[in-house]
Design a protein around this motif. Sequence first.
Motif, PDB file in Angstrom:
ATOM      1  N   LYS A 178      46.217  32.578  38.242  1.00 32.37           N
ATOM      2  CA  LYS A 178      45.010  31.673  38.567  1.00 32.37           C
ATOM      3  C   LYS A 178      44.546  31.525  40.014  1.00 32.37           C
ATOM      4  O   LYS A 178      44.234  30.453  40.376  1.00 32.37           O
ATOM      5  N   GLN A 179      44.830  32.652  40.761  1.00 31.52           N
ATOM      6  CA  GLN A 179      44.373  32.707  41.969  1.00 31.52           C
ATOM      7  C   GLN A 179      43.306  33.729  41.827  1.00 31.52           C
ATOM      8  O   GLN A 179      43.106  34.436  41.108  1.00 31.52           O
ATOM      9  N   LYS A 180      42.370  33.616  43.199  1.00 35.16           N
ATOM     10  CA  LYS A 180      41.361  34.396  43.432  1.00 35.16           C
ATOM     11  C   LYS A 180      41.619  35.900  43.352  1.00 35.16           C
ATOM     12  O   LYS A 180      42.503  36.142  44.413  1.00 35.16           O
ATOM     13  N   GLN A 181      40.928  36.643  42.924  1.00 36.09           N
ATOM     14  CA  GLN A 181      41.423  38.216  42.898  1.00 36.09           C
ATOM     15  C   GLN A 181      40.444  38.720  43.948  1.00 36.09           C
ATOM     16  O   GLN A 181      39.299  38.834  43.993  1.00 36.09           O
ATOM     17  N   ILE A 182      41.248  38.762  45.316  1.00 34.23           N
ATOM     18  CA  ILE A 182      40.475  39.219  46.517  1.00 34.23           C
ATOM     19  C   ILE A 182      40.754  40.897  46.900  1.00 34.23           C
ATOM     20  O   ILE A 182      40.300  41.206  48.040  1.00 34.23           O
ATOM     21  N   CYS A 183      41.337  41.652  46.061  1.00 30.95           N
ATOM     22  CA  CYS A 183      41.445  43.001  46.314  1.00 30.95           C
ATOM     23  C   CYS A 183      40.220  43.921  45.713  1.00 30.95           C
ATOM     24  O   CYS A 183      39.661  43.522  44.375  1.00 30.95           O
ATOM     25  N   ARG A 204      45.445  33.315  51.902  1.00 31.35           N
ATOM     26  CA  ARG A 204      45.219  31.926  52.310  1.00 31.35           C
ATOM     27  C   ARG A 204      43.918  31.334  52.448  1.00 31.35           C
ATOM     28  O   ARG A 204      43.580  30.549  52.471  1.00 31.35           O
ATOM     29  N   ASP A 205      42.981  32.396  52.768  1.00 30.28           N
ATOM     30  CA  ASP A 205      41.554  32.064  52.954  1.00 30.28           C
ATOM     31  C   ASP A 205      40.717  32.981  52.051  1.00 30.28           C
ATOM     32  O   ASP A 205      39.904  33.650  52.389  1.00 30.28           O
ATOM     33  N   PRO A 206      40.895  32.910  50.461  1.00 28.07           N
ATOM     34  CA  PRO A 206      40.508  33.741  49.671  1.00 28.07           C
ATOM     35  C   PRO A 206      38.803  33.755  49.603  1.00 28.07           C
ATOM     36  O   PRO A 206      38.173  34.687  49.419  1.00 28.07           O
ATOM     37  N   GLU A 207      38.374  32.823  49.973  1.00 32.61           N
ATOM     38  CA  GLU A 207      36.569  32.636  49.694  1.00 32.61           C
ATOM     39  C   GLU A 207      36.194  33.439  50.859  1.00 32.61           C
ATOM     40  O   GLU A 207      35.026  34.002  50.401  1.00 32.61           O
ATOM     41  N   GLU A 208      36.660  33.681  51.979  1.00 28.69           N
ATOM     42  CA  GLU A 208      35.889  34.229  52.959  1.00 28.69           C
ATOM     43  C   GLU A 208      36.643  35.758  53.269  1.00 28.69           C
ATOM     44  O   GLU A 208      36.014  36.310  54.023  1.00 28.69           O
ATOM     45  N   SER A 209      37.531  36.049  52.378  1.00 27.61           N
ATOM     46  CA  SER A 209      38.370  37.323  52.695  1.00 27.61           C
ATOM     47  C   SER A 209      38.269  38.343  51.708  1.00 27.61           C
ATOM     48  O   SER A 209      38.279  37.864  50.420  1.00 27.61           O
ATOM     49  N   VAL A 210      38.394  39.586  51.898  1.00 29.03           N
ATOM     50  CA  VAL A 210      38.497  40.758  51.073  1.00 29.03           C
ATOM     51  C   VAL A 210      39.920  41.816  51.508  1.00 29.03           C
ATOM     52  O   VAL A 210      39.705  41.980  52.935  1.00 29.03           O
ATOM     53  N   ILE A 211      40.532  42.454  50.682  1.00 33.12           N
ATOM     54  CA  ILE A 211      41.276  43.357  50.972  1.00 33.12           C
ATOM     55  C   ILE A 211      40.895  44.408  50.259  1.00 33.12           C
ATOM     56  O   ILE A 211      40.657  44.604  49.124  1.00 33.12           O
ATOM     57  N   LYS A 230      51.564  40.446  57.056  1.00 34.09           N
ATOM     58  CA  LYS A 230      51.289  39.015  57.388  1.00 34.09           C
ATOM     59  C   LYS A 230      49.796  38.851  57.453  1.00 34.09           C
ATOM     60  O   LYS A 230      49.180  38.061  57.046  1.00 34.09           O
ATOM     61  N   ARG A 231      49.025  40.004  57.628  1.00 26.97           N
ATOM     62  CA  ARG A 231      47.432  40.154  57.344  1.00 26.97           C
ATOM     63  C   ARG A 231      47.033  39.811  56.003  1.00 26.97           C
ATOM     64  O   ARG A 231      46.199  39.026  55.618  1.00 26.97           O
ATOM     65  N   VAL A 232      47.831  40.339  55.098  1.00 27.68           N
ATOM     66  CA  VAL A 232      47.658  40.304  53.682  1.00 27.68           C
ATOM     67  C   VAL A 232      47.717  38.712  53.414  1.00 27.68           C
ATOM     68  O   VAL A 232      46.969  37.975  52.530  1.00 27.68           O
ATOM     69  N   GLU A 233      48.742  38.171  53.656  1.00 23.44           N
ATOM     70  CA  GLU A 233      49.031  36.679  53.647  1.00 23.44           C
ATOM     71  C   GLU A 233      47.832  35.674  54.318  1.00 23.44           C
ATOM     72  O   GLU A 233      47.528  35.012  53.374  1.00 23.44           O
ATOM     73  N   MET A 234      47.463  36.013  55.447  1.00 24.00           N
ATOM     74  CA  MET A 234      46.306  35.639  56.022  1.00 24.00           C
ATOM     75  C   MET A 234      45.128  35.447  55.223  1.00 24.00           C
ATOM     76  O   MET A 234      44.333  34.571  54.525  1.00 24.00           O
ATOM     77  N   LEU A 238      45.019  51.834  41.149  1.00 27.54           N
ATOM     78  CA  LEU A 238      46.171  51.381  40.317  1.00 27.54           C
ATOM     79  C   LEU A 238      46.691  50.147  40.760  1.00 27.54           C
ATOM     80  O   LEU A 238      46.859  49.103  40.221  1.00 27.54           O
ATOM     81  N   LEU A 239      46.848  50.146  42.345  1.00 34.20           N
ATOM     82  CA  LEU A 239      47.397  49.170  42.958  1.00 34.20           C
ATOM     83  C   LEU A 239      46.446  47.748  42.913  1.00 34.20           C
ATOM     84  O   LEU A 239      46.864  46.838  42.835  1.00 34.20           O
ATOM     85  N   VAL A 240      45.417  47.982  43.170  1.00 33.15           N
ATOM     86  CA  VAL A 240      44.269  46.919  43.349  1.00 33.15           C
ATOM     87  C   VAL A 240      44.151  46.163  41.764  1.00 33.15           C
ATOM     88  O   VAL A 240      44.368  44.919  41.685  1.00 33.15           O
ATOM     89  N   THR A 241      44.449  47.212  40.761  1.00 29.92           N
ATOM     90  CA  THR A 241      43.876  46.607  39.404  1.00 29.92           C
ATOM     91  C   THR A 241      45.265  45.789  39.309  1.00 29.92           C
ATOM     92  O   THR A 241      45.221  44.596  38.808  1.00 29.92           O
ATOM     93  N   SER A 242      46.639  46.342  39.380  1.00 31.56           N
ATOM     94  CA  SER A 242      47.716  45.504  39.089  1.00 31.56           C
ATOM     95  C   SER A 242      47.975  44.268  39.799  1.00 31.56           C
ATOM     96  O   SER A 242      48.128  43.239  39.539  1.00 31.56           O
TER      97      SER A 242
END
Length: 565
Positions: A80-85, A46-53, A39-43, A67-71
């Motif tokens: 076409k979504q922001k890559q936030i990992c 949903r707010d890709p500009e301000e967030s990073v995982i 659920k935190r990942v989902e949050m 490997l996980l982050v790359t894939s």
Amino acid sequence: MVQILRRCDAEIFEKKDHDPFHQRLYSSAVIQTMVDVAKRVEMMLRDPEESVIVLSGCGTSGRIAFLLVTSFNEMMKAQKQKQICSYIIAGGDRAMLTSQEAPEDDPALGAHTLEKICAGKKHVLFIGISCGMSAPFVAGQLDFCLQHLDIFTPVLLGFNPVHMARSEPMQGCSFHFKDVAERMTAEQRHEKAFVLNPVLGAEAISGSSRMKGGSATKIILESILLAGHEAAFRGKRTTPECISGWITASEMVYETTYSHSDELAALIHQAGESLRMKAHVYYIGWGTLGIIGLTDASECVPTYGADFDDIRGFINNGFREMKNKEGDLSCLGPEFVIGHKDFVDTILPSLSQNDMVLFLFAVNDDLHEVTALADQVRRRTSNLHAIAHDLEKFTIPETVCNMFGTILRITWPFSSEEVNSVVMRQRWELSTKWCLNAISTGAHVLKGKVYMNYMIDLRVSNSKLYTRAINILQRFTGCSKSECVRALLRAIYSTEDLSEDMTSADVWKHTDAANRRDRVVPTALVMIQCGCTLTEARHHLDCHPVIRDAVNACFNSSKTKSTVD
Ligand code: F1P
């Protein structure tokens, strides 16, 4: 060995839920924590500009994070979504291919690296991975998060109960890993932090957390990231059922992979033969299967005291395919020369029949390229084999399969629409990881680098491995800790007379010196067991090039001696 590994890996999915102290992967509390983290990942999504995982770890844990982050980022890009990992591996990208164990001991470095990567972000989901719940680098990062809970949500992923987390002092710190894990547990009550720590049962080779630990890390984090993604972009609410569904899918990968035990055993045998003849094993992989190969190969150095070129990985297009942050590292030395072209230019001309070449590919990789390279290899050796994945409705042509001596080919029962999906690829990666872990472990067992399930010739390159080395010595010799420490230091500093400077130096000085020396633990073991000098111990090891034989021989001779006495 395949059957032992099969039973050992089955414990990852053990369903017994009766032990309140040891939660398993399928335990409801663990699944619920995975739901909460998803659920935190989902949050964040949903707010890709301000967030990073951020996923972070040391050694294998850092490689799995990469490997996980790359894939995951590739999937985001394709949609076409922001890559936030983002990933962090202790020691930087060079640690992906070589063992950089020293930075693992540095909590301040961990915290500093995390702070830099998150600068300017309002929400950070930080997942710190340490299979043994032990890495100071990760403890430093979690501690940093706990001090900034307004921005950071820390998650600790490991496979020990909190009371068994490491409690040794850390460099320049007043707290240890266990303190941090306990503080994390306290914050979990307010959903400010999360601890994900199912137990998986012991590793087949004691301490080799690259195996079950690495696989479970991949299974858990993939499930969490994909569940969060489905919730954010497909409106699919994350429930305990959907999380256990992801885990069950991995269990199916486990079943399918080990159902090919005959081919797996044949590949282990072949790899063992090559290592025993002092020849080499080369993994030639495509895409992320190439990364799995590189990872497995690089881990043999610290685990078995192997030379970097005993088992070596190569990937198509080299660093371009890796897409790692620091880019092309090939100028750093031969360990960083990883492209297929490099294999053709530098290895192929001197390849011998004793060297084993193992291709790793799937049906949607460039099969023309696979065929062309296999053709080139076959001109030098018939010791060419493959692990290959395809689908019932989209199979690899027989002409390609016939190019390999042993081919461990897994035809998966999925629809052909799934062929390009990230999920399919992740299953192939996991399956390949299980196969390669079995092959490299089995081959080193056959080479005699394992003694009674212990990695007797490990490289003593950080404080955790230093403690492990002393434990191994105590376990097998029955001598006191101080005797074992003295013998280990004599082997590390290559001296009969330990100076005051040496004995009083801190553990990081010891590991720095030990990192540059071979056969440290076997030398110390022989010195203690046979009551001999350093020179005699080395001579004994030279006479028994197989480490297990050397250890056996010295135990036998000391048994005979004590009977005579
Ligand atoms: C991290 C790690 C292992 C490696 C070796 C040293 O362990 O780098 O991946 O094989 O044991 O430690 P952990 O922090 O995930 O327990």
